[in-house]
Every structure is written in structure tokens, then in C-alpha cells.
Scaffold this motif. Sequence first.
Motif, PDB file in Angstrom:
ATOM      1  N   ILE A 240       0.869  -1.182   0.000  1.00 51.04           N
ATOM      2  CA  ILE A 240       0.000   0.000   0.000  1.00 51.04           C
ATOM      3  C   ILE A 240       0.909   1.236   0.000  1.00 51.04           C
ATOM      4  O   ILE A 240       1.734   1.406   0.898  1.00 51.04           O
ATOM      5  N   VAL A 241       0.765   2.064  -1.027  1.00 49.38           N
ATOM      6  CA  VAL A 241       1.594   3.253  -1.177  1.00 49.38           C
ATOM      7  C   VAL A 241       0.705   4.490  -1.050  1.00 49.38           C
ATOM      8  O   VAL A 241      -0.241   4.667  -1.825  1.00 49.38           O
ATOM      9  N   PHE A 242       0.975   5.315  -0.064  1.00 44.21           N
ATOM     10  CA  PHE A 242       0.261   6.578   0.113  1.00 44.21           C
ATOM     11  C   PHE A 242       1.054   7.694  -0.564  1.00 44.21           C
ATOM     12  O   PHE A 242       2.286   7.749  -0.453  1.00 44.21           O
ATOM     13  N   VAL A 243       0.334   8.568  -1.245  1.00 43.19           N
ATOM     14  CA  VAL A 243       0.947   9.730  -1.880  1.00 43.19           C
ATOM     15  C   VAL A 243       0.271  10.970  -1.308  1.00 43.19           C
ATOM     16  O   VAL A 243      -0.910  11.228  -1.565  1.00 43.19           O
ATOM     17  N   LEU A 244       0.995  11.731  -0.509  1.00 42.78           N
ATOM     18  CA  LEU A 244       0.469  12.927   0.130  1.00 42.78           C
ATOM     19  C   LEU A 244       0.797  14.135  -0.744  1.00 42.78           C
ATOM     20  O   LEU A 244       1.963  14.396  -1.030  1.00 42.78           O
ATOM     21  N   VAL A 245      -0.221  14.847  -1.176  1.00 45.43           N
ATOM     22  CA  VAL A 245      -0.038  15.974  -2.094  1.00 45.43           C
ATOM     23  C   VAL A 245      -0.139  17.267  -1.290  1.00 45.43           C
ATOM     24  O   VAL A 245      -1.163  17.537  -0.659  1.00 45.43           O
ATOM     25  N   MET A 246       0.944  18.053  -1.320  1.00 45.38           N
ATOM     26  CA  MET A 246       0.972  19.226  -0.445  1.00 45.38           C
ATOM     27  C   MET A 246       2.001  20.251  -0.905  1.00 45.38           C
ATOM     28  O   MET A 246       2.868  19.954  -1.731  1.00 45.38           O
ATOM     29  N   ASP A 247       1.889  21.425  -0.356  1.00 47.82           N
ATOM     30  CA  ASP A 247       2.953  22.423  -0.374  1.00 47.82           C
ATOM     31  C   ASP A 247       3.692  22.245   0.950  1.00 47.82           C
ATOM     32  O   ASP A 247       3.160  22.555   2.018  1.00 47.82           O
ATOM     33  N   LYS A 248       4.899  21.711   0.894  1.00 48.14           N
ATOM     34  CA  LYS A 248       5.621  21.359   2.120  1.00 48.14           C
ATOM     35  C   LYS A 248       5.795  22.555   3.046  1.00 48.14           C
ATOM     36  O   LYS A 248       5.660  22.430   4.268  1.00 48.14           O
ATOM     37  N   THR A 249       6.089  23.710   2.456  1.00 51.62           N
ATOM     38  CA  THR A 249       6.283  24.911   3.274  1.00 51.62           C
ATOM     39  C   THR A 249       5.017  25.257   4.040  1.00 51.62           C
ATOM     40  O   THR A 249       5.054  25.551   5.243  1.00 51.62           O
ATOM     41  N   GLN A 250       3.877  25.224   3.349  1.00 55.03           N
ATOM     42  CA  GLN A 250       2.606  25.536   3.995  1.00 55.03           C
ATOM     43  C   GLN A 250       2.236  24.488   5.035  1.00 55.03           C
ATOM     44  O   GLN A 250       1.747  24.812   6.123  1.00 55.03           O
ATOM     45  N   PHE A 251       2.466  23.208   4.716  1.00 51.79           N
ATOM     46  CA  PHE A 251       2.097  22.162   5.660  1.00 51.79           C
ATOM     47  C   PHE A 251       2.990  22.185   6.893  1.00 51.79           C
ATOM     48  O   PHE A 251       2.546  21.850   8.003  1.00 51.79           O
ATOM     49  N   SER A 252       4.233  22.602   6.716  1.00 47.68           N
ATOM     50  CA  SER A 252       5.114  22.754   7.884  1.00 47.68           C
ATOM     51  C   SER A 252       4.552  23.795   8.836  1.00 47.68           C
ATOM     52  O   SER A 252       4.674  23.667  10.066  1.00 47.68           O
ATOM     53  N   LYS A 253       3.918  24.831   8.280  1.00 50.34           N
ATOM     54  CA  LYS A 253       3.287  25.842   9.123  1.00 50.34           C
ATOM     55  C   LYS A 253       2.101  25.266   9.887  1.00 50.34           C
ATOM     56  O   LYS A 253       1.807  25.689  11.015  1.00 50.34           O
ATOM     57  N   VAL A 254       1.408  24.308   9.273  1.00 46.52           N
ATOM     58  CA  VAL A 254       0.321  23.610   9.967  1.00 46.52           C
ATOM     59  C   VAL A 254       0.873  22.864  11.173  1.00 46.52           C
ATOM     60  O   VAL A 254       0.309  22.902  12.268  1.00 46.52           O
ATOM     61  N   VAL A 255       2.001  22.182  10.973  1.00 49.47           N
ATOM     62  CA  VAL A 255       2.645  21.466  12.073  1.00 49.47           C
ATOM     63  C   VAL A 255       3.062  22.439  13.168  1.00 49.47           C
ATOM     64  O   VAL A 255       2.846  22.189  14.360  1.00 49.47           O
TER      65      VAL A 255
END
Length: 290
Positions: A240-255
Motif C-alpha cells: 500500500i503506497v500513500f501519496v500525500l499531495v501538499m505544499d511542504k512549506t505551507q504544511f510545515s506551518k500547519v505542524v
Amino acid sequence: MTDTNQLNWQRTNLENIETAWEGDLWDRKRLGIQLTNYVDRLQCGAVLALDARWGEGKTWFVRHWQKHLEDENHNVIYLDAFANDYLEDPFLVISSEITSCLAKDDNVSSHINTFKEKAAAAYQALLPSLPKVLLTLGLNLISGGVLGTLAQQAYETGEKVIESASDEIGEKIKESIEAKIESHEADKNTLLVFKQELAQLADKLEKPLVFVIDELDRCRPDFAIRLIERIKHFFDIPKIVFVLVMDKTQFSKVVCHNYGYDEKLGEEYLDKFVDFWVSLPKILKPSIDV
């Protein structure tokens, strides 16, 4: 009165693509073929992340790649995380999507009912018991049950009855916590059985299942964080391969928002959940001569 001319503008329909890579102006097909060959070798399973800024065509790419994978006889799931972040726990939507997809595969469809039972039990094990107790207590209070009676007596006799009501509430919560401690081992076993059942299903697949999760950086922060945590803890399964589609910079701000990290620590946190990062090649916009 004369009719005014109206603009007939339509959005690109990405939900019913008939031909993969049709209208591919930026040679995205090449990356799609490379990723497909890579996924086919990932028998161990993995979590990939496709990184690009907003507006650079991530959704267009993964939607056409989905069609390409389907043409190559892959089981593929596309999930718009933003459209589902009203849910409290993403475990339910992930397991439901997998159930729906694999029910169509002749190699595993006969085992789907068993998997659904294990998934339901696992979800129940993940539900916190304390809020349910508080809800029960609240319903008793509203309906004039034991606590309703105590509240009325408290009005009449003062602090002693208030203390009695508090003691009763505290005892109920204490009993619930004790019950949860006793059931902890059972819950662990339930979750383990779920993972084992999912692993057995995936093992019967001819090719790895590809689960694409889009719009992750637009989600409610707590839902987005819990989603990647659920994937790592309960769906990290071979084939099972998950592919997470994101803007890493923006998602880091979520974290950072969720845990109070700085941006660097936010990216380090993401790296614990993502095995491989893939950057969508940037689109070079032509300059305009004036």
C-alpha cells in the motif's frame, strides 16, 4: 432590452478523465511514468509526498496519474482531504475508501466483509471513552435523572449536596478510566488484528494499491496532522503506497501551528512520516515583451 453577451467559462473536469495526460503542456506524463515504475517496485509499501506550491498543477497531475495507473490495472484511491476534514477522525474515511476500492477487486472481494468487521472494531477501540461518559452524565442532568435530582437538592440545601454531586461525577469518571485501563490490552490486540487483516488483503493484490491524498495543506490543522499519524500507525502496510499531495512549506506551518514548533522543526516532524519526497517540476512561465 437586448441580451448581453455572456462568458461561457468551464472548469477543467478532472473527475471524469477519459484519456490520461490529454492536454499535457508541461510534459507531466514523463514524471507519471517514472512514479508508476517506482511504485511497482515498492512491494514493502511507503509514504510518498508530492511537493509543489499552490497553483502549480498538483491536482491536475495526480488526477491524470490516477487515470494512468487505472489503465495499468492498479487499484487507485483519490481522496480530497479538504472535503473530508469535517470528520473527527480520519481513520474512518481511510478505511472506508480502502474497503470501497478493494471490494471491486476479484482477488480480495470475498474477504471484504471480514475486513469491514475488523475496521469497525478498530475504530471503536480508537474512540475515547471519557467524552462518552461526560455525554451520559449531561444527558442525565438534562433529563432530570440522578444528577437532576441532586442539582435540585443542591439549590435547597447548599454546599453539601454540591459536594455530593461532584463526588458522584468524579466516581463515574474514575470508573470509566479504570475500565479504559483494563481494556487497553484488548484495544491493542484489536488494532493489531486490523493491521494483520489489511496486510493479508494487500498481499493478495497483483500490484500495490496507490492511495492519493490531495489538498492536505488546506485541511483543518488537527485533522491533517491526525491523518498522517493514522497512516503511519495503522496503514503502514506492504503493497500500500500513500501519496500525500501538499505544499511542504505551507504544511510545515500547519505542524508549527499545532505543536508550536519553528519551521525547521516542522519539516523535521514531517520527515518522520514521509519516506520519500518528490518535487513537481516547476513551470517556467514565459516572459512577456512589452
